[in-house]
Write a protein that holds these residues in place. Sequence first.
Motif, PDB file in Angstrom:
ATOM      1  N   CYS A 196       0.823  -1.219   0.000  1.00 58.02           N
ATOM      2  CA  CYS A 196       0.000   0.000   0.000  1.00 58.02           C
ATOM      3  C   CYS A 196       0.852   1.263   0.000  1.00 58.02           C
ATOM      4  CB  CYS A 196      -0.937  -0.006   1.198  1.00 58.02           C
ATOM      5  SG  CYS A 196      -1.886   1.497   1.405  1.00 58.02           S
ATOM      6  N   GLU A 197       1.872   1.309   0.841  1.00 57.00           N
ATOM      7  CA  GLU A 197       2.657   2.544   0.950  1.00 57.00           C
ATOM      8  C   GLU A 197       3.785   2.603  -0.074  1.00 57.00           C
ATOM      9  OE1 GLU A 197       1.572   5.149   3.166  1.00 57.00           O
ATOM     10  OE2 GLU A 197      -0.027   3.704   2.850  1.00 57.00           O
ATOM     11  N   SER A 252      -0.963  -1.726   5.701  1.00 51.34           N
ATOM     12  CA  SER A 252      -2.125  -0.837   5.865  1.00 51.34           C
ATOM     13  C   SER A 252      -3.337  -1.506   5.241  1.00 51.34           C
ATOM     14  CB  SER A 252      -1.854   0.500   5.164  1.00 51.34           C
ATOM     15  OG  SER A 252      -3.060   1.190   4.898  1.00 51.34           O
ATOM     16  N   ARG A 259       5.456  -3.348   9.620  1.00 51.25           N
ATOM     17  CA  ARG A 259       6.429  -2.613   8.803  1.00 51.25           C
ATOM     18  C   ARG A 259       7.831  -3.124   9.119  1.00 51.25           C
ATOM     19  NH1 ARG A 259       3.671   3.017   7.509  1.00 51.25           N
ATOM     20  NH2 ARG A 259       1.590   2.096   7.309  1.00 51.25           N
ATOM     21  N   GLU A 317       4.002  12.915  14.276  1.00 52.48           N
ATOM     22  CA  GLU A 317       2.936  12.401  13.411  1.00 52.48           C
ATOM     23  C   GLU A 317       2.123  11.311  14.108  1.00 52.48           C
ATOM     24  OE1 GLU A 317       4.093  10.702   9.596  1.00 52.48           O
ATOM     25  OE2 GLU A 317       2.186   9.629   9.548  1.00 52.48           O
ATOM     26  N   GLY A 345      -9.519   9.271   3.381  1.00 48.52           N
ATOM     27  CA  GLY A 345      -9.407   8.516   4.630  1.00 48.52           C
ATOM     28  C   GLY A 345      -8.071   8.801   5.291  1.00 48.52           C
ATOM     29  N   LEU A 361      -4.739   6.250  11.918  1.00 47.91           N
ATOM     30  CA  LEU A 361      -4.218   6.659  13.225  1.00 47.91           C
ATOM     31  C   LEU A 361      -3.408   5.507  13.791  1.00 47.91           C
ATOM     32  CD1 LEU A 361      -4.332   8.464  15.946  1.00 47.91           C
ATOM     33  CD2 LEU A 361      -6.127   6.856  16.622  1.00 47.91           C
TER      34      LEU A 361
HETATM   35  O1  4AD Z   1       1.354   7.566   7.537  1.00 49.31           O
HETATM   36  P1  4AD Z   1       1.094   6.108   7.366  1.00 49.31           P
HETATM   37  O2  4AD Z   1       2.175   5.277   6.787  1.00 49.31           O
HETATM   38  O3  4AD Z   1      -0.235   6.019   6.475  1.00 49.31           O
HETATM   39  C1  4AD Z   1      -0.797   4.893   5.986  1.00 49.31           C
HETATM   40  O4  4AD Z   1      -0.447   3.762   6.210  1.00 49.31           O
HETATM   41  C2  4AD Z   1      -2.060   5.157   5.210  1.00 49.31           C
HETATM   42  N1  4AD Z   1      -2.285   4.012   4.328  1.00 49.31           N
HETATM   43  C3  4AD Z   1      -3.198   5.370   6.175  1.00 49.31           C
HETATM   44  C4  4AD Z   1      -4.491   5.706   5.484  1.00 49.31           C
HETATM   45  O5  4AD Z   1      -4.586   6.741   4.856  1.00 49.31           O
HETATM   46  N2  4AD Z   1      -5.476   4.858   5.616  1.00 49.31           N
HETATM   47  O6  4AD Z   1       0.684   5.485   8.766  1.00 49.31           O
HETATM   48  C5  4AD Z   1      -0.424   5.988   9.480  1.00 49.31           C
HETATM   49  C6  4AD Z   1      -0.085   6.169  10.939  1.00 49.31           C
HETATM   50  C7  4AD Z   1       1.058   7.140  11.204  1.00 49.31           C
HETATM   51  O7  4AD Z   1       0.596   8.469  11.228  1.00 49.31           O
HETATM   52  C8  4AD Z   1       1.542   6.670  12.561  1.00 49.31           C
HETATM   53  O8  4AD Z   1       0.700   7.166  13.596  1.00 49.31           O
HETATM   54  C9  4AD Z   1       1.344   5.181  12.477  1.00 49.31           C
HETATM   55  O9  4AD Z   1       0.373   4.939  11.483  1.00 49.31           O
HETATM   56  N3  4AD Z   1       2.579   4.497  12.138  1.00 49.31           N
HETATM   57  C10 4AD Z   1       3.338   3.789  13.011  1.00 49.31           C
HETATM   58  N4  4AD Z   1       3.182   3.551  14.316  1.00 49.31           N
HETATM   59  C11 4AD Z   1       4.116   2.793  14.923  1.00 49.31           C
HETATM   60  N5  4AD Z   1       5.178   2.242  14.300  1.00 49.31           N
HETATM   61  C12 4AD Z   1       5.375   2.439  12.969  1.00 49.31           C
HETATM   62  N6  4AD Z   1       6.412   1.867  12.365  1.00 49.31           N
HETATM   63  C13 4AD Z   1       4.423   3.245  12.265  1.00 49.31           C
HETATM   64  N7  4AD Z   1       4.297   3.632  10.981  1.00 49.31           N
HETATM   65  C14 4AD Z   1       3.168   4.389  10.924  1.00 49.31           C
END
Ligand code: 4AD
Length: 464
Positions: free
Chosen positions: A168-169, A209, A232, A387, A431, A434
Amino acid sequence: MQKLSVREARLESAIGQQARLQGWVRTRRDSKGGFSFIEINDGTCLANIQVIADAALPNYEDEVRHLTAGCSVTIDGEVKASGGKGQATELHAAAVTVHGLADPESYPLQKKRHSMEKLREWAHLRPRTNTFGAVMRVRNQVCRSVHDFFQEDGFLYLNTPIITASDCEGAGEMFRVTTLDPADPPRNDQGAVDYTQDFFDRPSFLTVSGQLEGEVYATALGKVYTFGPTFRAENSNTSRHLAEFWMVEPEVAFNDLEDNMDLAERFLKRVVTDVLENCEEDLDFFEQRIDKEVRERLGKIVAGGFARTTYTDAIAALESSGEAFEFPVSWGVDLQAEHERYLAEKLHGRPVIVHDYPATIKPFYMRVNDDGRTVRAMDVLAPGVGEIIGGSQREERLDVLESRMSEQGLNPDDYWWYLDLRRYGTVPHAGFGLGLERMVQFVTGMANIRDVIPFPRTPGNAEF
Ligand code: 4AD
Ligand code: MG
């Protein structure tokens, strides 16, 4: 005999009741008058209940007087009013049953305070400490509020797959799932690993995701949210990264970026309000022992609006801040933790939503703006954590999406089903995600993300 939890037995309304309490000893103190005070905790609240055990108990000499921290007990007795400080009630024991002793020579959780690092080595015992009891009760409240908020708002709870073929990312940070023998995988004529012989017939991974699948259901059922584990394989040893974390991902058809920001703000306010209302005792603890500003920070979330700024303005503010950042800023760079914290803590003093980021630093699915160089992305940056939410309005135009995929080296054929959503009745939609653990860090003030999840998964750490 009615069973009461420690939380119930501490209420004044319990006075006069005959009750059975079950839990673990925290401390025992023997008085000269021929009785003992035993503090019992059962995890239902931060506080212990004080048990008065009289020397007349048949097992007083043999058992009661040998109870130490960690022993498990059942106590039958009467709840009485207490003259003691900080407690309305106490339990006068009529019978004490000892289930298990805990050798004080080897039981690690003695009265002294242990460092968080040390407690991580005892991930199986740390839930018996005040800190981890409090963290887990608050985490539970956050999870409950997540469901309450979305359910009350007509969202459908969607379970998306853990095993997937799509990244996804697009960051290549996926854990592979395979049944092939890593030492001797089957190979094709070109010598490459032959994944057609693998369980799923193709390279498969743990999801990073649930968004792409969320979009599938949002573009049919309107408003959906996922809430599940995500993975991840990023090798970052920081206080905000886990290899396995929980993510809440709402996805809404016909929402644009503005709607998305409003939803994120309303959602965070609701969760914080619930924590403030329902976790008072635990918040007192965090305020006294972990982070004295935690309540003040939470109060600001509920009271005021979040700041909103474009990425371009945020970069300008960082450039003219006069701060000596470790990573220099200029338009086009990704924001580092130090920049996020400057914006949320120093510049705005409250959560700030940064939106419209450069296309080059964001994934393929975000909607491209008319300027052609920014995308409809939004990150919510929270004081103390940085973030906490990442999201966007999605690209709903087939041709633009296809060219963005190619630009980022993705093969559109691999995402044919995702592109079908744009081929058939495409709609604007948006979307966000969090990170649950970052949210729990935010509401507790806990400094390290490893200490807000029961069993942290980080590089080199999957023992328990
Ligand atoms: O910003 P991210 O990578 O966004 C997504 O995955 C999108 N697909 C979400 C969407 O639009 N539906 O990750 C979203 C959030 C981040 O802001 C952070 O709070 C958390 O997931 N996050 C982590 N938390 C803990 N450990 C990690 N390695 C994280 N990576 C992201
Ligand atoms: Mg992000």
